[in-house]
Design a protein around this motif. Structure first.
Motif, PDB file in Angstrom:
ATOM      1  N   ARG A 258       0.846  -1.189   0.000  1.00 18.77           N
ATOM      2  CA  ARG A 258       0.000   0.000   0.000  1.00 18.77           C
ATOM      3  C   ARG A 258       0.887   1.247   0.000  1.00 18.77           C
ATOM      4  NH1 ARG A 258      -5.396   0.989   1.910  1.00 18.77           N
ATOM      5  NH2 ARG A 258      -5.711   3.180   2.384  1.00 18.77           N
ATOM      6  N   PRO A 259       0.669   2.172  -0.939  1.00 14.37           N
ATOM      7  CA  PRO A 259       1.517   3.368  -0.979  1.00 14.37           C
ATOM      8  C   PRO A 259       1.109   4.379   0.082  1.00 14.37           C
ATOM      9  CG  PRO A 259      -0.139   3.470  -2.700  1.00 14.37           C
ATOM     10  CD  PRO A 259      -0.299   2.133  -2.032  1.00 14.37           C
ATOM     11  N   ASN A 260       1.980   5.301   0.314  1.00 12.98           N
ATOM     12  CA  ASN A 260       1.716   6.452   1.186  1.00 12.98           C
ATOM     13  C   ASN A 260       1.357   6.046   2.609  1.00 12.98           C
ATOM     14  OD1 ASN A 260       2.059   8.119  -1.103  1.00 12.98           O
ATOM     15  ND2 ASN A 260      -0.105   7.908  -1.637  1.00 12.98           N
ATOM     16  N   ILE A 261       2.086   5.089   3.164  1.00  9.08           N
ATOM     17  CA  ILE A 261       1.930   4.724   4.570  1.00  9.08           C
ATOM     18  C   ILE A 261       3.008   5.447   5.364  1.00  9.08           C
ATOM     19  CG2 ILE A 261       1.999   2.841   6.241  1.00  9.08           C
ATOM     20  CD1 ILE A 261       0.912   1.007   4.159  1.00  9.08           C
ATOM     21  N   ASP A 262       2.597   6.146   6.396  1.00 12.73           N
ATOM     22  CA  ASP A 262       3.535   6.885   7.226  1.00 12.73           C
ATOM     23  C   ASP A 262       4.538   5.914   7.842  1.00 12.73           C
ATOM     24  OD1 ASP A 262       4.888   8.544   8.928  1.00 12.73           O
ATOM     25  OD2 ASP A 262       3.107   9.411   9.872  1.00 12.73           O
ATOM     26  N   PRO A 263       5.850   6.115   7.623  1.00  7.23           N
ATOM     27  CA  PRO A 263       6.833   5.198   8.224  1.00  7.23           C
ATOM     28  C   PRO A 263       6.728   5.128   9.740  1.00  7.23           C
ATOM     29  CG  PRO A 263       7.865   6.589   6.564  1.00  7.23           C
ATOM     30  CD  PRO A 263       6.486   7.127   6.771  1.00  7.23           C
ATOM     31  N   ALA A 264       6.386   6.246  10.383  1.00  2.00           N
ATOM     32  CA  ALA A 264       6.238   6.234  11.845  1.00  2.00           C
ATOM     33  C   ALA A 264       5.079   5.334  12.262  1.00  2.00           C
ATOM     34  CB  ALA A 264       6.019   7.658  12.364  1.00  2.00           C
ATOM     35  N   LEU A 265       3.985   5.372  11.494  1.00  9.42           N
ATOM     36  CA  LEU A 265       2.847   4.506  11.796  1.00  9.42           C
ATOM     37  C   LEU A 265       3.208   3.044  11.556  1.00  9.42           C
ATOM     38  CD1 LEU A 265      -0.165   4.241  12.537  1.00  9.42           C
ATOM     39  CD2 LEU A 265      -0.695   4.451  10.103  1.00  9.42           C
ATOM     40  N   SER A 266       3.931   2.772  10.472  1.00  4.23           N
ATOM     41  CA  SER A 266       4.354   1.400  10.197  1.00  4.23           C
ATOM     42  C   SER A 266       5.214   0.863  11.329  1.00  4.23           C
ATOM     43  CB  SER A 266       5.131   1.349   8.877  1.00  4.23           C
ATOM     44  OG  SER A 266       4.317   1.724   7.792  1.00  4.23           O
ATOM     45  N   LYS A 267       6.150   1.655  11.796  1.00  2.30           N
ATOM     46  CA  LYS A 267       7.021   1.220  12.880  1.00  2.30           C
ATOM     47  C   LYS A 267       6.229   0.925  14.144  1.00  2.30           C
ATOM     48  CE  LYS A 267      11.110   2.649  15.498  1.00  2.30           C
ATOM     49  NZ  LYS A 267      12.116   3.749  15.697  1.00  2.30           N
ATOM     50  N   LEU A 268       5.272   1.780  14.465  1.00  4.92           N
ATOM     51  CA  LEU A 268       4.458   1.591  15.670  1.00  4.92           C
ATOM     52  C   LEU A 268       3.639   0.307  15.570  1.00  4.92           C
ATOM     53  CD1 LEU A 268       3.392   2.771  18.375  1.00  4.92           C
ATOM     54  CD2 LEU A 268       1.621   3.943  17.034  1.00  4.92           C
ATOM     55  N   VAL A 269       2.984   0.111  14.435  1.00  6.32           N
ATOM     56  CA  VAL A 269       2.137  -1.077  14.260  1.00  6.32           C
ATOM     57  C   VAL A 269       2.981  -2.345  14.321  1.00  6.32           C
ATOM     58  CG1 VAL A 269       0.634  -2.296  12.650  1.00  6.32           C
ATOM     59  CG2 VAL A 269       0.370   0.163  12.974  1.00  6.32           C
ATOM     60  N   LEU A 270       4.141  -2.340  13.671  1.00  5.46           N
ATOM     61  CA  LEU A 270       4.989  -3.526  13.660  1.00  5.46           C
ATOM     62  C   LEU A 270       5.513  -3.862  15.049  1.00  5.46           C
ATOM     63  CD1 LEU A 270       6.983  -2.967  10.343  1.00  5.46           C
ATOM     64  CD2 LEU A 270       5.099  -4.542  10.752  1.00  5.46           C
TER      65      LEU A 270
END
Length: 726
Positions: A258-270
């Motif tokens: 999925r494009p345009n995913i905030d890297p900070a949000l990705s890190k938090l979710v992971l």
């Protein structure tokens, strides 16, 4: 550095050998006999394993240094030979890319300069093991432990971290060698790119054009057979052009990044998902061990490992660690997406992760030490520990409400209804359960029933259904069947589920009318369950064919099936006639696993397998995802069905007035099936952890030709920019 490592290795060996030998032979001057059934013999085996691990680490370090030295001494003739090999293997697309680069270079009319990218990596393996305490070996003469299950299992527990260390060491070495091979391929790609930049050979261009023409040529596939379809009455001829091999598992469609995913949000979710997976492994490992105790009750004699202490460690770690963190991690992804707004505060998200992990860690230590809430299933944590969990929920609730308030959509999607309501009910449930105002005499029993059942239905179930309402339509690429059915299920669940806690205490001293209200509420739960199940299954309408091509939809489908069957089974258990048979038996254990595992865990796995590839761009091997699914499903069936059968027989034996010990003996084979099913489930969790590892940090195999052509494009772009500046 190498000299210091050798000195450390020699010293460690002398230390490990000196201690046990001192105690083996320092017993009235008479050396004790070595035996596999003695404490000394077992310790010597463990120490020998430690020495072998240290020697293996030393040898592997020397091997890596030798490989690096050999690479530095590689001759130029070998490099030239490799370059010729790579050129002869160009594909048609790579040949087109090469000539496109040459055309751009001619247009720029600029002399390319040699460039190279050097990458180097060094990895050091260092394993340190704690030496055994002197008192452990100073136990006098060797004692025979034949037939003592506790000693055998304790020895296995001691050997487990050693074997785990060896496995970790092997994995680390394999990663080092993989990085080493990738570095070699990058260097060869640099040489190939340098060769292609320097060479302007007409013969090379002609050879590549000839190879491209050969690659582009294709047969019509009817030169020998003609246009008539084959006639094969036995069905032995394979007519599907896409079926070129006989795979052991059907290929599934790959996830789209999925494009345009905030890297900070990705890190938090992971991080949420990673911590949840850790608590799943931890909690179910404890569950696996206490499940074995049903077959071998004399497994150990350590108070911290007693069944009464480990059982709440198992339930609370999978409740508050695995399921809660998994739900919150997916919620932090869903709420901003369906609100079409950024997350209000990443800091609150991280604080929630810290507080909940601290609660589970402190709670587990307290429970194993015998510090608990003095009764109450699923609320064994003392109130200061549970307060940390509550603080985390408060921060998340504020965060989600602020995010939803900033939404750019007019409507609040149904996922946010369920998720926010689940957090609200989670806070209310915890406050009701831990405030002492109404917990005197029967009041405590009523509150216990409320807390125990609302925790499952109004925290886990509400939140998880919100996850399904987002990911199921996404994976099917179609809208939810009926928004109205979702709202009906939402409000009727709130109406009926909050009444049913006391159906766990039918035929007790609780007022008869209150028991009847709980039974009526349990029957009323058929409305939200049927509405929700219908909504999910009708969403599949016209898209059932996608199940065979997806590795997430089977998890959703199994979760939906158990959502209906497990929930309706809870309704059936509430009636007085069935409660008379099943209450206080293993049927309740089977039912709780059918719901918390069959519904919550399968839905969480589906959501995790759906979102992680979109965040990392990497997918786990589809074979191990399928193995995870089948081991978990079959293990759950092996676990629950025998327990339900045995519990029914046990309840009937009690009604007939037979001795209690007879029911215990009768349950032995069913408990064995429980251990077998639990082992399969536990193994599936190891596969899940492996799949997460592959999605989090899986290394991509480098293609030398593709890397070389990418370097040509990059170099050409940089040179064009430099020419424009000049």
């Amino acid at each position: 550095m190498l000299k210091k490592f050798r000195l450390f290795l020699i010293g460690a060996i002398l230390l490990l050998v000196a201690f046990p030998l001192n105690h083996v032979f320092a017993q009235d001057g008479i050396p004790s006999s070595f035996s596999f059934q003695s404490i000394t013999g077992i310790m010597l085996i463990i120490i020998t394993l430690l020495i072998l691990v240290l020697l293996a680490a030393f040898v592997l370090q020397l091997k890596v240094k030798e490989m690096n030295k050999e690479q530095l001494q590689s001759d130029q003739e070998n490099i030239e030979q490799n370059i010729s090999t790579y050129i002869s293997r160009f594909t048609a697309e790579q040949i087109d890319q090469y000539f496109l680069w040459k055309q751009k270079r001619k247009r720029n009319n600029h002399q390319n300069e040699n460039s190279g990218v050097g990458t180097a990596g060094k990895t050091f393996l260092f394993l340190v093991f704690l030496f055994f305490a002197q008192q452990l070996l100073a136990q006098g003469p060797a004692q025979t432990v034949t037939g003592e299950a506790g000693i055998v299992i304790t020895t296995i527990l001691i050997l487990t971290p050693i074997l785990l260390g060896i496995i970790i060491m092997i994995v680390k070495v394999m990663n080092v060698l993989k990085r080493y091979r990738n570095n070699l391929k990058i260097k060869e790609a640099e040489k190939l790119a340098e060769y292609l930049q320097q060479k302007d050979d007409v013969n090379l261009d002609a050879a590549l054009m000839q190879r491209k023409a050969a690659l582009d040529f294709s047969l019509h596939n009817n030169e020998l057979s003609g246009n008539a379809p084959p006639f094969d009455k036995r069905g032995l001829i394979q007519t599907d052009p896409d079926q070129t091999e006989l795979p052991i598992a059907a290929a599934k469609k790959r996830a789209l990044k999925r494009p345009n995913i905030d890297p900070a949000l990705s890190k938090l979710v992971l991080w949420y998902i990673g911590c949840a997976a850790f608590w799943l492994i931890f909690g179910t490992t404890i569950g696996e061990y206490i499940g074995i105790k049903f077959v071998a009750p004399d497994a150990d004699h350590i108070s911290w490992l007693s069944f009464g202490r480990l059982r709440p460690v198992h339930t609370n770690s999978v409740f508050w660690g695995w399921a809660s963190l998994g739900m919150l991690g997916l919620g932090y992804y869903i709420v901003p997406k369906v609100s079409n707004a950024p997350l209000a505060s990443f800091k609150k998200g991280w604080y929630t992760l810290y507080f909940i992990n601290a609660a589970v860690i402190l709670g587990s230590v307290c429970l194993m030490a015998g510090i608990n809430n003095a009764g109450g299933e699923y609320r064994e944590y003392i109130w200061p520990v549970m307060a940390l969990f509550g603080i985390g929920l408060v921060l998340t609730l504020i965060n989600f409400l602020q995010t939803i308030a900033r939404r750019t959509t007019k409507e609040i999607y149904i996922s946010n209804w369920y998720i926010v309501s689940g957090i609200m009910f989670g806070l209310v449930i915890a406050l009701v359960a831990y405030l002492p105002f109404w917990q005197d005499a029967l009041g405590e029993t009523i509150i216990q029933g409320y807390y125990m059942h609302q925790g499952v239905g109004m925290w886990f179930m509400l939140f998880t259904l919100g996850i399904v309402y987002y990911f199921l339509p996404q994976q099917l690429n179609r809208p939810i069947y009926s928004y109205s059915l979702g709202i009906l299920a939402f409000w009727t669940q709130i109406l009926f589920y909050t009444l049913i806690g006391t159906h766990h205490f039918v035929f007790s001293a609780i007022p008869w009318w209150l028991q009847t209200v709980a039974i009526v509420g349990s029957a009323g739960m058929a409305i939200p369950v049927i509405a929700g199940t219908t909504n999910f299954l009708m969403t599949f309408k016209g898209a059932w064919y996608k199940v065979s091509d997806s590795y997430t939809l089977p998890f959703f489908l199994v979760g939906i099936i158990f959502y209906f069957s497990g929930s309706m089974q809870g309704t059936a258990e509430a009636f007085r006639s069935s409660n008379l048979i099943w209450h206080f038996t293993d049927f309740t254990v089977a039912h709780s696993h059918l719901t918390m595992y069959g519904i919550i865990s399968f839905f969480l796995w589906a959501g995790i397998y759906a979102v992680v590839p979109r965040l990392t761009g990497k997918e786990a091997p589809q074979l191990t995802i399928g193995a995870h699914f089948w081991f978990a499903l079959v293990g759950l069936l092996f676990y629950t069905i025998p327990l339900m059968i045995g519990a029914t027989l046990k309840g009937n034996m009690w009604i007939e007035g037979k001795p209690f010990i007879d029911s215990v003996v009768m349950m032995a084979p069913y408990w064995l099936w429980r251990a077998i099913g639990g082992s399969l489930m536990w193994f599936s969790h190891l596969l899940f952890a492996y799949n997460l590892y592959k999605m989090f940090s899986g290394n991509v195999e480098l293609n030398v030709t593709e890397v070389a052509l990418e370097k040509l494009v990059v170099n050409n772009s940089s040179e064009s920019g430099a020419q424009a500046i000049i």
